[in-house]
Design a protein around this motif. Structure first.
Motif, short mmCIF file in Angstrom:
data_model
loop_
_atom_site.label_atom_id
_atom_site.label_comp_id
_atom_site.label_asym_id
_atom_site.label_seq_id
_atom_site.Cartn_x
_atom_site.Cartn_y
_atom_site.Cartn_z
N PRO A 1 5.52 -7.14 -0.21
CA PRO A 1 5.09 -5.97 -0.98
C PRO A 1 3.78 -6.18 -1.74
CG PRO A 1 7.45 -6.30 -1.22
CD PRO A 1 6.92 -7.50 -0.48
N ALA A 2 3.56 -7.42 -2.24
CA ALA A 2 2.30 -7.70 -2.92
C ALA A 2 1.13 -7.63 -1.94
CB ALA A 2 2.36 -9.08 -3.57
N LEU A 3 1.33 -8.16 -0.72
CA LEU A 3 0.29 -8.09 0.30
C LEU A 3 -0.01 -6.65 0.69
CD1 LEU A 3 -1.56 -9.55 2.30
CD2 LEU A 3 0.38 -9.70 3.87
N ILE A 4 1.05 -5.85 0.81
CA ILE A 4 0.87 -4.43 1.13
C ILE A 4 0.10 -3.73 0.03
CG2 ILE A 4 2.13 -2.24 1.38
CD1 ILE A 4 4.28 -3.90 2.87
N GLY A 5 0.41 -4.06 -1.22
CA GLY A 5 -0.33 -3.48 -2.34
C GLY A 5 -1.80 -3.86 -2.31
N PHE A 6 -2.09 -5.10 -1.93
CA PHE A 6 -3.48 -5.56 -1.84
C PHE A 6 -4.23 -4.79 -0.75
CE2 PHE A 6 -6.61 -8.55 0.01
CZ PHE A 6 -7.43 -8.70 -1.11
N VAL A 7 -3.58 -4.63 0.42
CA VAL A 7 -4.20 -3.89 1.51
C VAL A 7 -4.40 -2.43 1.11
CG1 VAL A 7 -3.90 -3.06 3.89
CG2 VAL A 7 -3.28 -5.42 3.29
N ALA A 8 -3.39 -1.86 0.45
CA ALA A 8 -3.50 -0.46 0.01
C ALA A 8 -4.61 -0.29 -1.01
CB ALA A 8 -2.17 0.00 -0.57
N HIS A 9 -4.81 -1.30 -1.87
CA HIS A 9 -5.88 -1.23 -2.85
C HIS A 9 -7.24 -1.24 -2.18
CE1 HIS A 9 -8.07 -1.94 -6.58
NE2 HIS A 9 -8.65 -2.98 -6.02
N LEU A 10 -7.39 -2.03 -1.10
CA LEU A 10 -8.66 -2.11 -0.40
C LEU A 10 -8.90 -0.88 0.48
CD1 LEU A 10 -8.73 -5.86 0.71
CD2 LEU A 10 -9.94 -4.80 -1.21
N SER A 11 -7.80 -0.28 0.98
CA SER A 11 -7.96 0.87 1.88
C SER A 11 -7.01 1.99 1.46
CB SER A 11 -7.72 0.45 3.32
OG SER A 11 -6.46 -0.23 3.45
N SER A 12 -5.78 1.99 2.03
CA SER A 12 -4.78 3.01 1.69
C SER A 12 -3.42 2.55 2.17
CB SER A 12 -5.13 4.35 2.35
OG SER A 12 -4.98 4.25 3.76
N TYR B 1 -1.65 4.22 4.15
CA TYR B 1 -1.61 4.52 5.58
C TYR B 1 -1.98 3.28 6.39
CZ TYR B 1 -1.40 9.55 4.54
OH TYR B 1 -1.02 10.79 4.10
N VAL B 2 -3.04 2.60 5.97
CA VAL B 2 -3.48 1.39 6.67
C VAL B 2 -2.44 0.27 6.50
CG1 VAL B 2 -5.25 -0.40 6.76
CG2 VAL B 2 -5.91 2.00 6.43
N ALA B 3 -1.89 0.14 5.29
CA ALA B 3 -0.90 -0.92 5.04
C ALA B 3 0.35 -0.72 5.88
CB ALA B 3 -0.54 -0.94 3.55
N PHE B 4 0.87 0.52 5.92
CA PHE B 4 2.05 0.79 6.74
C PHE B 4 1.74 0.65 8.24
CE2 PHE B 4 4.54 3.61 3.49
CZ PHE B 4 4.84 2.46 2.77
#
Length: 369
Positions: free
Chosen positions: A331-342, A344-347
């Motif tokens: 979940p922390a990694l997903i939050g990091f990806v979402a912070h950089l993009s969205s 949508y990209v993380a999922f």
């Protein structure tokens, strides 16, 4: 029974979290760090669990773990000092993590002795225990029972369940033949490493729904804030129902097909979440992820126990520990990806990761299902 009571202890803690926040006067950031103590304790105990189980045996380790988390439960409902709460939660997490690995080792050996799929049913009872702990705790608290009083109800049930099953628990921790082989080569091979990665992806997908599903549904799909939990609730119900019937599904399809189809359903579910409009169809997508992911981890635990390059206690602990990293760090990694993009990209990245599960299933070794 041990799967059930351990899940129940975790579920009750979920019901106690808001009370812990009030007592410690924790803001969101401090509460997040506090909750991380549980994961850190679990991970630490899991890292050494294989050798501990091999040294003392499943039954003794399960008893020690149950005693450990039972002793901490009243403290979690009492302490107002955040440092004491963090320490208690860390030890509670150690007990949960140690029990989790030991009972999975036990389950693997029982399944091999029975020569039929049982692991999905075991994991289903962990989920049922979690529902019983969270729901039962909520009922007790709403009836006016204090938080510490509710923990004593849970402790009594844990003690009764453990005492009931004590004589039937296997006292040893490794099979005789695997213990002999483990002396010459106790390293994970390619298949065990691949299983650990697949388990990590499965747990990461679960953590993504738990921590980010509600955020996505409310922020991107217009779901009312008070209904944010629907996504994970539907996911959890679908997963529990599939695990309830999982052993029959494994018997009918075989473990390889369960992994392949599970990965495909995980991909399809996340694609529904990110591509379809509104909130109803994305929630159905989360349910599809639950259906697909439900029996992946139980099958991987079974396959890990069948590998002969390590004793069963070491191989199961290896896959379970690295798999747990998925739900702890995913979940922390997903939050990091979402912070950089969205999101949508993380999922989308999680959906792509399920390809590893689907393709990896063809690289594993299967005994006769």
């Amino acid at each position: 029974m041990i799967f059930f009571v351990t899940g129940m202890a975790m579920g009750l803690w979920g019901a106690l979290v808001p009370y812990a926040q009030l007592r410690t006067h924790s803001e969101a950031g401090a509460l997040g760090m506090l909750l991380l103590c549980l994961g850190a304790g679990s991970l630490l105990s899991m890292l050494g669990s294989g050798r501990i189980i091999g040294r003392f045996g499943c039954r003794a380790v399960i008893l020690a773990a149950v005693v450990m988390y039972c002793l901490m439960m009243p403290l979690l409902a009492t302490f107002s000092d955040i440092r004491l709460m963090a320490l208690s939660l860390f030890i509670f997490g150690m007990g949960i993590g140690l029990a989790d690995v030991a009972v999975n080792v036990q389950g693997t050996m029982v399944e091999q002795a029975a020569d039929k799929p049982l692991m999905s049913g075991f994991h289903c009872l962990w989920s049922v225990g979690g529902i019983a702990g969270a729901g039962g705790g909520a009922l007790l608290l709403s009836a006016g029972i204090s938080p510490v009083g509710s923990t004593f109800f849970a402790i009594v049930l844990v003690i009764l369940g453990t005492a009931f099953s004590w004589r039937s628990l296997l006292p040893f921790g490794v099979h005789e033949e695997s213990a002999h082989e483990g002396k010459t080569k106790a390293r994970p091979n390619f298949r065990l490493i691949l299983m650990a990665i697949m388990a990590m992806i499965c747990f990461m997908a679960e953590g993504a729904v738990l921590d980010w599903g509600g955020v996505f549904l409310t922020g991107e799909r217009g779901l009312a804030l008070e209904h944010a939990g629907w996504g994970f609730a539907v996911f959890a119900i679908a997963m529990s129902l599939m695990r309830l019937t999982g052993d029959a599904i494994v018997s009918a399809l075989g473990r390889k097909r369960v992994l392949v189809f599970g990965g495909i359903l995980g991909i399809a579910g996340y694609l529904m979440v990110i591509l379809l409009p509104g909130w109803f169809l994305p929630i159905c997508g989360f349910a599809l992820v639950g259906i697909g992911a439900a029996n992946i981890a139980p099958v991987l635990i079974t396959l890990a126990g069948q590998e002969k390059v390590m004793p069963v206690n070491m191989s199961v602990a290896f896959v379970a520990t690295l798999g747990y990293l998925g739900i702890l760090g995913g979940p922390a990694l997903i939050g990091f990806v979402a912070h950089l993009s969205s999101l949508y990209v993380a999922f989308s990245a999680v959906a792509a990761a399920f390809l590893i599960v689907t393709l990896g299933a063809y690289k594993l070794k299967y005994q006769a299902d």
